[in-house]
Design a protein around this motif. Structure first.
Motif, PDB file in Angstrom:
ATOM      1  N   ASP A  60       1.939 -10.118  -0.278  1.00  0.00           N
ATOM      2  CA  ASP A  60       2.575  -9.263  -1.236  1.00  0.00           C
ATOM      3  C   ASP A  60       2.334  -9.128  -2.428  1.00  0.00           C
ATOM      4  O   ASP A  60       2.918  -9.346  -3.614  1.00  0.00           O
ATOM      5  N   ARG A  61       1.008  -9.070  -2.573  1.00  0.00           N
ATOM      6  CA  ARG A  61       0.309  -8.967  -4.204  1.00  0.00           C
ATOM      7  C   ARG A  61       0.606  -7.490  -4.875  1.00  0.00           C
ATOM      8  O   ARG A  61       1.059  -7.769  -6.017  1.00  0.00           O
ATOM      9  N   TYR A  62       0.759  -6.454  -4.064  1.00  0.00           N
ATOM     10  CA  TYR A  62       1.305  -5.308  -4.767  1.00  0.00           C
ATOM     11  C   TYR A  62       2.748  -4.798  -4.693  1.00  0.00           C
ATOM     12  O   TYR A  62       3.148  -4.580  -3.613  1.00  0.00           O
ATOM     13  N   HIS A  63       3.254  -4.802  -5.959  1.00  0.00           N
ATOM     14  CA  HIS A  63       4.724  -4.458  -5.821  1.00  0.00           C
ATOM     15  C   HIS A  63       4.924  -3.062  -6.498  1.00  0.00           C
ATOM     16  O   HIS A  63       4.484  -2.803  -7.702  1.00  0.00           O
ATOM     17  N   VAL A  64       5.876  -2.386  -5.575  1.00  0.00           N
ATOM     18  CA  VAL A  64       6.185  -1.095  -6.161  1.00  0.00           C
ATOM     19  C   VAL A  64       7.555  -1.103  -6.406  1.00  0.00           C
ATOM     20  O   VAL A  64       8.388  -1.443  -5.476  1.00  0.00           O
ATOM     21  N   THR A  65       8.006  -0.600  -7.347  1.00  0.00           N
ATOM     22  CA  THR A  65       9.519  -0.443  -7.778  1.00  0.00           C
ATOM     23  C   THR A  65      10.008   1.121  -8.014  1.00  0.00           C
ATOM     24  O   THR A  65       9.297   1.667  -9.086  1.00  0.00           O
ATOM     25  N   ARG A 107      18.343   1.376 -13.247  1.00  0.00           N
ATOM     26  CA  ARG A 107      18.583   0.346 -12.243  1.00  0.00           C
ATOM     27  C   ARG A 107      17.482   0.384 -11.215  1.00  0.00           C
ATOM     28  O   ARG A 107      17.427   1.491 -10.537  1.00  0.00           O
ATOM     29  N   PRO A 108      17.074  -0.715 -10.631  1.00  0.00           N
ATOM     30  CA  PRO A 108      16.141  -0.906  -9.515  1.00  0.00           C
ATOM     31  C   PRO A 108      16.877  -0.529  -8.240  1.00  0.00           C
ATOM     32  O   PRO A 108      17.637  -1.058  -7.974  1.00  0.00           O
ATOM     33  N   ILE A 109      16.543   0.508  -7.622  1.00  0.00           N
ATOM     34  CA  ILE A 109      17.153   0.832  -6.207  1.00  0.00           C
ATOM     35  C   ILE A 109      16.008   0.529  -5.235  1.00  0.00           C
ATOM     36  O   ILE A 109      16.730   0.540  -3.894  1.00  0.00           O
ATOM     37  N   LEU A 110      14.652   0.310  -5.232  1.00  0.00           N
ATOM     38  CA  LEU A 110      13.823   0.050  -3.934  1.00  0.00           C
ATOM     39  C   LEU A 110      12.679  -0.521  -4.784  1.00  0.00           C
ATOM     40  O   LEU A 110      12.239  -0.274  -5.599  1.00  0.00           O
ATOM     41  N   HIS A 111      12.411  -1.446  -3.849  1.00  0.00           N
ATOM     42  CA  HIS A 111      11.237  -2.461  -3.876  1.00  0.00           C
ATOM     43  C   HIS A 111      10.218  -2.492  -2.640  1.00  0.00           C
ATOM     44  O   HIS A 111      11.046  -2.387  -1.724  1.00  0.00           O
ATOM     45  N   GLY A 112       9.103  -2.446  -2.780  1.00  0.00           N
ATOM     46  CA  GLY A 112       8.278  -2.832  -1.757  1.00  0.00           C
ATOM     47  C   GLY A 112       6.944  -3.739  -2.120  1.00  0.00           C
ATOM     48  O   GLY A 112       6.750  -3.626  -3.368  1.00  0.00           O
ATOM     49  N   TRP A 113       6.485  -4.256  -1.114  1.00  0.00           N
ATOM     50  CA  TRP A 113       5.452  -5.201  -1.507  1.00  0.00           C
ATOM     51  C   TRP A 113       4.226  -5.007  -0.378  1.00  0.00           C
ATOM     52  O   TRP A 113       4.643  -4.916   0.881  1.00  0.00           O
ATOM     53  N   TRP A 114       3.085  -4.899  -0.838  1.00  0.00           N
ATOM     54  CA  TRP A 114       2.043  -4.708   0.318  1.00  0.00           C
ATOM     55  C   TRP A 114       0.804  -5.509  -0.237  1.00  0.00           C
ATOM     56  O   TRP A 114       0.603  -5.753  -1.416  1.00  0.00           O
ATOM     57  N   GLY A 115       0.118  -5.833   0.747  1.00  0.00           N
ATOM     58  CA  GLY A 115      -1.235  -6.571   0.550  1.00  0.00           C
ATOM     59  C   GLY A 115      -2.436  -5.582   0.087  1.00  0.00           C
ATOM     60  O   GLY A 115      -3.512  -6.241  -0.264  1.00  0.00           O
ATOM     61  N   SER A 116      -2.422  -4.570   0.498  1.00  0.00           N
ATOM     62  CA  SER A 116      -3.325  -3.584   0.095  1.00  0.00           C
ATOM     63  C   SER A 116      -2.952  -2.730  -0.904  1.00  0.00           C
ATOM     64  O   SER A 116      -1.892  -1.995  -1.012  1.00  0.00           O
ATOM     65  N   GLU A 117      -3.874  -2.542  -1.812  1.00  0.00           N
ATOM     66  CA  GLU A 117      -3.709  -1.727  -3.086  1.00  0.00           C
ATOM     67  C   GLU A 117      -3.631  -0.218  -2.733  1.00  0.00           C
ATOM     68  O   GLU A 117      -3.004   0.593  -3.158  1.00  0.00           O
ATOM     69  N   ALA A 118      -4.341  -0.005  -1.730  1.00  0.00           N
ATOM     70  CA  ALA A 118      -4.371   1.359  -1.457  1.00  0.00           C
ATOM     71  C   ALA A 118      -3.288   1.960  -0.774  1.00  0.00           C
ATOM     72  O   ALA A 118      -2.644   3.100  -0.978  1.00  0.00           O
ATOM     73  N   VAL A 119      -2.527   1.108   0.145  1.00  0.00           N
ATOM     74  CA  VAL A 119      -1.420   1.385   0.712  1.00  0.00           C
ATOM     75  C   VAL A 119      -0.367   1.324  -0.398  1.00  0.00           C
ATOM     76  O   VAL A 119       0.452   2.356  -0.493  1.00  0.00           O
ATOM     77  N   ALA A 120      -0.250   0.465  -1.333  1.00  0.00           N
ATOM     78  CA  ALA A 120       0.759   0.376  -2.240  1.00  0.00           C
ATOM     79  C   ALA A 120       0.472   1.835  -3.225  1.00  0.00           C
ATOM     80  O   ALA A 120       1.836   2.379  -3.703  1.00  0.00           O
ATOM     81  N   ARG A 121      -0.616   1.945  -3.551  1.00  0.00           N
ATOM     82  CA  ARG A 121      -0.845   3.270  -4.288  1.00  0.00           C
ATOM     83  C   ARG A 121      -0.227   4.575  -3.546  1.00  0.00           C
ATOM     84  O   ARG A 121       0.308   5.523  -4.394  1.00  0.00           O
ATOM     85  N   ALA A 135       2.534  -2.668  -9.786  1.00  0.00           N
ATOM     86  CA  ALA A 135       2.195  -4.043 -10.386  1.00  0.00           C
ATOM     87  C   ALA A 135       1.452  -4.766  -9.617  1.00  0.00           C
ATOM     88  O   ALA A 135       1.565  -4.965  -8.055  1.00  0.00           O
ATOM     89  N   ASP A 136       0.510  -5.483  -9.923  1.00  0.00           N
ATOM     90  CA  ASP A 136      -0.338  -6.556  -9.130  1.00  0.00           C
ATOM     91  C   ASP A 136       0.345  -7.992  -9.479  1.00  0.00           C
ATOM     92  O   ASP A 136       0.125  -8.432 -10.722  1.00  0.00           O
ATOM     93  N   GLU A 137       0.847  -8.449  -8.559  1.00  0.00           N
ATOM     94  CA  GLU A 137       1.746  -9.769  -8.869  1.00  0.00           C
ATOM     95  C   GLU A 137       0.708 -10.694  -8.896  1.00  0.00           C
ATOM     96  O   GLU A 137       1.117 -11.885  -9.537  1.00  0.00           O
ATOM     97  N   GLU A 138      -0.439 -10.718  -8.528  1.00  0.00           N
ATOM     98  CA  GLU A 138      -1.457 -11.892  -8.685  1.00  0.00           C
ATOM     99  C   GLU A 138      -1.848 -12.076  -9.989  1.00  0.00           C
ATOM    100  O   GLU A 138      -1.935 -13.100 -10.378  1.00  0.00           O
TER     101      GLU A 138
END
Length: 64
Positions: free
Chosen positions: A4-9, A15-29, A49-52
């Protein structure tokens, strides 16, 4: 790598309406770019954001 390192909002109208977390930066981008393509309009904000490390990697619109 943490799964869950990479967090997209997506926020609309402040108002935040969608969140997602990925282990791969490429996928999150790719997800970040997809959300900008779908929701890139006035009042929208998309962040990656990089949660780590706690760093904001990118945002749309830039510098909002």
């Amino acid at each position: 790598m943490h799964p869950d390192r990479y967090h997209v909002t997506l926020a609309l109208g402040g108002r935040p309406i969608l969140h997602g977390w990925w282990g791969s930066e490429a996928v999150a981008r790719r997800q970040f770019a997809s959300l900008v393509g779908q929701y890139g309009q006035p009042g929208a904000r998309v962040t990656l954001a990089d949660e780590e490390t706690g760093k904001l990697l990118t945002e749309w619109p830039d510098g909002s």
